[in-house]
Design an enzyme around this catalytic site. Structure first.
Site, PDB file in Angstrom:
ATOM      1  N   GLY A 118      -4.506  -3.889  11.142  1.00  0.00           N
ATOM      2  CA  GLY A 118      -4.803  -5.065   9.940  1.00  0.00           C
ATOM      3  C   GLY A 118      -5.946  -4.890   9.800  1.00  0.00           C
ATOM      4  N   HIS A 141       0.864  -1.381   0.213  1.00  0.00           N
ATOM      5  CA  HIS A 141      -0.355   0.050   0.814  1.00  0.00           C
ATOM      6  C   HIS A 141       1.088   1.379   0.098  1.00  0.00           C
ATOM      7  CE1 HIS A 141      -2.011  -3.005   1.633  1.00  0.00           C
ATOM      8  NE2 HIS A 141      -3.714  -2.473   1.374  1.00  0.00           N
ATOM      9  N   ASP A 150      -8.609   7.825   7.756  1.00  0.00           N
ATOM     10  CA  ASP A 150     -10.021   8.019   8.308  1.00  0.00           C
ATOM     11  C   ASP A 150     -11.117   7.165   7.923  1.00  0.00           C
ATOM     12  OD1 ASP A 150      -9.146   8.117   5.469  1.00  0.00           O
ATOM     13  OD2 ASP A 150      -9.374  10.491   5.298  1.00  0.00           O
ATOM     14  N   GLU A 193     -17.033  -3.854  25.192  1.00  0.00           N
ATOM     15  CA  GLU A 193     -16.681  -5.328  24.566  1.00  0.00           C
ATOM     16  C   GLU A 193     -15.809  -5.057  23.718  1.00  0.00           C
ATOM     17  OE1 GLU A 193     -20.013  -4.420  24.066  1.00  0.00           O
ATOM     18  OE2 GLU A 193     -20.207  -5.330  25.722  1.00  0.00           O
ATOM     19  N   HIS A 249      -6.017   2.421  -4.805  1.00  0.00           N
ATOM     20  CA  HIS A 249      -5.641   1.751  -3.461  1.00  0.00           C
ATOM     21  C   HIS A 249      -5.075   0.249  -3.087  1.00  0.00           C
ATOM     22  CE1 HIS A 249      -6.466   0.733   1.921  1.00  0.00           C
ATOM     23  NE2 HIS A 249      -6.235   0.054   1.135  1.00  0.00           N
ATOM     24  N   GLN A 273     -28.763 -13.292  26.258  1.00  0.00           N
ATOM     25  CA  GLN A 273     -28.209 -13.231  27.451  1.00  0.00           C
ATOM     26  C   GLN A 273     -26.826 -14.615  27.641  1.00  0.00           C
ATOM     27  OE1 GLN A 273     -28.555  -9.847  29.002  1.00  0.00           O
ATOM     28  NE2 GLN A 273     -30.077  -9.975  27.092  1.00  0.00           N
TER      29      GLN A 273
END
Lengths: 615, 615
Positions: B115, B28, B147, B356, B253, B417
Site C-alpha cells: 500500500g 481501486h 508502473d 537501507e 483512480h 552521522q
C-alpha cells in the site's frame, strides 16, 4: 593551468587532505585522495565561482555528495584562497567551521549538508531545476559522489528526475574508487556497469581515468557542451591514490594515514599553489517578490471543508502574492490539493512523481537557491523521506512540508495510507515547527505563516471535511492555541488538534448536559506548544486529557509535556490516541475504534470523574 | 485452461473487482482491471500454491506490490476457492479480512503488507533470497507492481540486489497501464524505457501485451526457464480495461465505477469460474533450530567495551545457538560489528550495501519466511528506511533492527552521522520494543532476548567504549530497568540510558560528596518502560530528570511519561537532551556541549536544589 600544474594541484590537495586529517586525528583522507585530481581540474578549469560572493547569481554550484571527503573540499577552499592553512588544520575540532561533513550552517560555500550518502544528487537536481526553470542565469551544478552511494535508491530517483527534465546544466562526477567503507563495491572498477545504468536512465555517460588530468579536462568540457541531457562522468580512481601503503587497500576507510609525514614526502611534499577560480559571468538575478499580502481564501463558519482543500486554495493564493513560493508533490496533487497551485502557477510547480526522497531533496535544492518550497504528499509517505528531512535540518534549510490524509480518520484505505507517526517524526527534528489545523480558515492562515519561519515547517492536513469553526479574520500565531470552551467549573481540560478538536467539542457539549464542565484547547501548534495556556489549564483544572489521531508516542500527548519541563508541578495526564492497528472501516468507525471520537472522550471523562481522579 | 477460458477468467476477475468496489463504495477497480489478465494467467497456469496450506514450504510466493489493486487479489482468492462471494463483498468494511490494502495480519495468503508503493519488490527480494540461499525448496516469487511505483528508488535498490544475487527464482510483473493516480506516468506506454533500465541493472526483460493471455503465458514460461538472473515482465495494459467509460482515462483512480451494473454487463456479466491452482511440489522444509542457549560473551566489570562490540559478539553467539537467526547490514558491518556474525556464519549473512530501504525490505521478506533477522546500520541512517519499518509493523513482521553510532557522543563525525531521532522514530511504531543498553553484558542479554519478541524490536548501540557495570549473570527483562543508586534521602531521580547512565552515575557521586543524594535509574527498556520503578521513584523523590543523548522530543524524556498516563499524579519532570545542532568535537566535548555530561547533570541538580524546586 597546464597539465603539470594541474597534476601538482591534485598532489597538493592530497597532501593537505592528509595534513588536515592528521591534525584532527580522524577523517577520511583516502576517500579524498581518490578524487583529488577530479577536484583539481574542476576548480582550476571549469568551475565558475566567486568565493568572495557566494550569493553571486551566476556562480556555479558544487555539491560534495561524498561528504566524508571533506578534507578534499577544505583543501580546495584553501587552494582557492577562501580559507588559510591555519584554519585548514582546525578540521574536526570544537568550534571549527570545518566539520567532519560539510554544512552550510557553517560555511557559505556549501550548498547543502552531506554525510548521509545518496543525497547530493537529489539536492543537486533541485538546484539545477531552479537554475533551468526559474532563474535562468546559466549556472552549472557539479555533484561529486562516490561509487558506493550509487546503491542508494535516492540516486536513481534523482537520475530519473534529472533526465526527464533535461537538466543539461547538471554534471555528476562519480569517484569510482571501488572501495566502500567495509570493502569492495558490487561493481568494483567496472565503469561500464554504471555507464549502462545511467545511459538507460537517459544520461550521457563519459568514462575517464580519474587520475589523468587531461582526460578529466576533456570530460568536463564534454559535459559542459552536452545539451538536452545531464552528464555523468565515471572516473576510475584509486582510494588513497599516491601513497603506496594505503593505495587501493581495504580496511583503511575513515582513518588518518598511519604515517602522515612519510606520506607527504611520498606525495612530493607540501605545496602552496593558489588557484584563480574563474569568475562567474555577470548576470542579473531575477528577484522574486518575497513578501505580499495574499488574498487568502475565506470560509464560512459552519461549512464543511477539508483542511487539505484549504491548504490547496491557500497555497495557490500565497503563490499569487509571492513569487518566491514554489510547490512540489509526489504524484498525489489531486489528493493533497497541491494541484490547485499547479493550475494557477504551473511554472513554479514541480511534479516529483512517486519519489518522496527526491521530492524533499528537490525542495532542499530549491531552498538553497532561496526559493520557498511547499512539498506535499500523504503524511504516511513522508516517512519515506525522513533521512532527507533530518539532513535538511542539518543544512538549516527552510522548507515547508505538508502531509495530508493524516490519521485513522481517513477511513477505508487502511493503515498503509494513514499518517500515524508523522507528528513524532517531525517533532524530533531539530528546530522544526509542527502545525495541525482543525479548520479551513485556520489552515489558510497557517499556510501563509509557515513561509517565513526558519527550518523545517510541517503542516498536517486531513482527508475528510470538517466544520469551519473559526471566522476568517481570526489569527493563529505559531506557538499559540485556542481555548474553545472554558469556565470556572472546568473539571479537566481536553487538549486536541485537527479532527479531534471537533470530537472534543462534541464531547464537551454532551458532558455539559450531564453537568460536567470541561475546558477544550485547540493545540494547533504542536511544536512549539503554547506553554502559557497549557499551564493555565493545568493550574485551573489539574488534569489534561490529550486526544489525537496519531500513535500515542511522540505526538500531542508527549508535546503537552513541553510546557511542564522546568521542574514545575506537572498536571495529571491522560492520553487518548490510536493504540491499535486499524483495518478498513468508515472514518467514523475508525475514530470510534481508536477511542478518540466524542463518545470515547465522554466515556473517559466520566470514568475519571466517577473515580474522583479529577476534582 | 485454454485461451478462451483464461480470457474468461480475466473478465471474471474484472467483474468481481467492480462488484467488490461497488459494494464497498470505494476502492481501486480500474487499477485491478488493467492487471486482471496477468493475474488470471498466473493463477491458472503458473502459480504453484496450496491455499489450504499457506505454510507449505513448496508454495510459490505472490506479492501484490500495487496493494491498492486489492479487489483483484481478493477476486483471485475467490476464483481459487479460498474465499466465497459473500466474503468478497465485505471488502473494506469494518471487521472484514479484506482490507483496502492487503495485510498478512488478516489473511494467511498475504506475504507482506503493501500500500506504500515500491515496497513489494524489496520484500520479494528478501523472500527470494530466503528461497535461494537458505531454504532451497524451489519456490518462485512473483511480484506484481504498477508502473508509477518504478519512480521509487527502493525499486532500483531491489533491482540491483536481485540481479547481483542472481535471483532467477524472482519474477517482477509490471502492469504498465500508463496512468498514475494524478495522471500519466513519465514513460507512458514506452515499455522499452523500462526494459532498458532493467536490462542495464542485470535483469532479463520481456515485453508483452498485458491483455493477450497467450503472450502472457509465454512470458511467464520464459521467466520460469530463465536462469542466472531475475526476469521482469513489462506488460502493456489499459487502466479500466474492458469498460469503455473508464478505460485508459484520467481522473478515475481510486474510485468505484460510475455505473457498476452497466459495467458488469459490458464485461459479459457475472461468472463463477473456479481455478484449480497447481499444487506445490512435495518438498521437505529445512527446519532451522529456533531455540537454543547461546553462550553469550561475558565481560568483566570495569573493562571498557563499546555496546556495538557486545552486539556483534552476542549476535555471533546467538547465531551459533540458533539456526533461524540471520543478519543483514548496510555496508557498515565493520562499524556496527555485524561483521562478527558474518565471519562466523557467512551463509546466513546478507550484505545489503548502502541501501537501507532494501535492507529492511529484505529483513521483512526473511521474516515472512520465518527467519529471525537482525538488520543493522548507523542509527542515523535507519531514518532512510522509516517507511519500511512502518509498513513492517502493518505486516506484523517480527524483525530486529539495530542502530549503532547513536547520539552526539560519536564525536568528530558530526551531526549527519548522529542518530538523534531514532528513539522517537521507533517508539512511535505500533507494537515496537525499544532497547538502549549502557554496558556490554546488558547488551548481550538484550540481543538474545529480542529474538523472540513480537513486532519491531529496536536496539540502540553506542560507538565509544564505556565501562562494564553489570555482572555477566545479571538479567535484564524487557520492560524492566535497573536502580543503580537509591537511598531514603534521594532528592530526585536521574533517569538515563546508554551513554548517559555513566554520566548520571558520575554526577550522583559528585553530588553525594556535596551531601545531595539522588537516585539513578538505568531505563534500558525505553518501550515498554518500567512503570513500577518509575512510579516508585516518583513517589519517593517527586522529581525525575531524564538525561538522553537524543533530541528532546520523542525519546527518553517523553517515554517516562508512559508510566503516568492514567490520570495519577505526575512527578515534576526535567529533561536534559541534545537541544542544539552539534558540530565536530570530541565525544566528551559533545556531551558537554549538549548539556548531558556529568558536569551538566550536576549543575542542573544543584540548581533545582538551590531553588527548592525539589524537596
Amino acid at each position: 593551468m597546464n597539465t603539470r600544474q594541474l597534476a601538482e594541484l591534485g598532489q597538493q590537495l592530497r597532501v593537505d587532505s592528509v595534513r588536515a586529517s592528521a591534525a584532527a586525528g580522524s577523517g577520511h583522507p583516502t576517500s579524498s585522495m581518490s578524487a583529488a585530481d577530479l577536484m583539481a581540474v574542476l576548480l582550476a578549469k571549469h568551475l565558475r565561482y566567486d568565493f568572495e560572493r557566494p550569493q553571486h547569481p551566476g556562480n556555479d554550484r558544487f555539491v560534495l555528495s561524498k561528504g566524508h571527503a571533506s578534507p578534499l573540499l577544505y583543501s580546495a577552499y584553501k587552494a582557492a584562497g577562501a580559507i588559510n592553512d591555519t584554519e585548514l588544520l582546525t578540521f574536526r575540532k570544537l568550534g571549527s567551521r570545518l566539520e567532519g561533513h560539510p554544512t552550510p550552517r557553517r560555511l557559505p560555500w556549501v550548498e547543502t549538508a552531506t554525510g548521509s550518502l545518496g543525497q547530493g544528487l537529489p539536492v543537486g537536481v533541485g538546484i539545477a531545476l531552479a537554475g533551468k526553470r526559474l532563474e535562468r542565469t546559466g549556472y552549472r551544478v557539479w555533484v561529486l559522489c562516490g561509487d558506493s552511494e550509487l546503491a542508494e535508491g535516492s540516486v536513481w530517483e534523482a537520475a530519473e528526475h534529472a533526465a526527464y527534465e533535461h537538466l543539461d546544466n547538471l554534471t555528476l562526477i562519480v569517484d569510482v574508487n571501488r572501495l566502500g567503507q567495509r570493502g569492495p563495491t558490487r561493481h568494483g572498477h567496472d565503469l561500464d556497469a554504471y555507464a549502462r545504468r545511467f545511459h538507460a536512465f537517459g544520461w550521457h555517460p563519459v568514462e575517464v581515468d580519474g587520475h589523468d588530468v587531461e582526460d578529466i579536462d576533456r570530460a568536463f568540457a564534454e559535459a559542459r557542451s552536452t545539451s538536452g541531457q545531464p552528464t555523468v562522468i565515471l572516473a576510475r580512481t584509486l582510494k588513497g591514490k599516491g601513497v603506496a601503503s594505503v593505495q587501493d587497500r581495504e580496511g583503511l576507510h575513515g582513518k588518518p594515514l598511519p604515517d602522515a609525514d612519510e606520506a607527504i614526502v611520498e606525495l612530493g611534499g607540501v605545496r602552496d599553489l593558489r588557484v584563480q577560480v574563474q569568475e562567474p559571468p555577470a548576470t542579473r538575478m531575477l528577484h522574486a517578490v518575497r513578501t505580499g499580502h495574499p488574498e487568502l481564501p475565506r470560509f464560512e463558519v459552519g461549512d464543511e471543508v477539508a483542511t487539505r482543500d484549504a491548504y490547496g486554495q491557500a497555497l495557490a493564493a500565497l503563490g499569487g502574492a509571492r513569487g518566491d513560493v514554489v510547490a512540489l508533490d509526489g504524484e498525489v496533487g489531486d489528493s493533497t490539493r497541491a494541484e490547485f497551485f499547479a493550475k494557477e502557477h504551473p511554472e513554479r510547480y514541480f511534479e516529483c512523481y512517486i519519489a518522496e526522497q527526491q521530492m524533499i531533496g528537490t525542495a532542499v535544492g530549491l531552498a538553497a537557491r532561496d526559493w520557498t518550497p511547499y512539498a506535499s504528499t500523504f503524511a504516511a509517505f513522508l516517512t519515506r523521506a525522513y533521512d532527507f528531512v533530518r539532513m535538511a535540518s542539518v543544512s538549516g534549510a527552510g522548507i515547508n512540508v505538508v502531509g495530508s490524509h493524516a490519521g485513522a480518520s481517513i477511513g477505508q484505505d487502511g493503515p498503509s495510507q494513514m499518517g500515524l507517526e508523522d507528528l513524532a517524526m517531525f517533532r524530533a527534528v531539530y528546530g522544526s515547527t509542527v502545525l495541525y489545523p482543525c479548520d479551513a480558515n485556520q489552515t489558510a492562515k497557517l499556510v501563509a505563516a509557515m513561509a517565513d519561519l526558519d527550518g523545517i515547517r510541517y503542516l498536517r492536513t486531513s482527508r475528510g471535511a470538517g466544520p469551519v469553526i473559526y471566522e476568517p479574520h481570526e489569527d493563529f500565531p505559531v506557538g499559540g492555541s485556542k481555548v474553545l470552551r472554558a469556565s470556572s467549573d472546568d473539571r479537566l481540560t481536553l487538549v486536541a488538534a485537527g479532527v479531534t478538536v471537533h470530537e472534543a467539542l462534541k464531547a464537551a457539549e454532551a458532558l455539559d448536559a450531564e453537568g460536567i464542565q470541561v475546558r477544550v484547547v485547540d493545540l494547533y501548534s504542536v511544536k512549539p506548544v503554547d506553554r502559557e495556556t497549557l499551564r493555565e489549564a493545568a493550574e485551573d483544572t489539574g488534569c489534561l486529557i490529550t486526544v489525537e489521531d496519531h500513535r500515542e508516542e511522540g505526538g500531542l500527548g508527549d508535546a503537552v509535556l513541553d510546557a511542564f519541563l522546568d521542574g514545575r508541578p506537572t498536571p495529571r495526564l491522560v492520553r487518548l490516541a490510536v493504540r491499535t492497528m486499524p483495518g478498513s472501516a468508515s472514518p467514523e468507525e475508525q475514530l470510534h475504534a481508536a477511542g478518540i471520537d466524542a463518545e470515547s472522550i465522554t466515556a473517559a471523562v466520566r470514568l475519571l470523574v466517577e473515580n474522583a481522579v479529577v476534582r
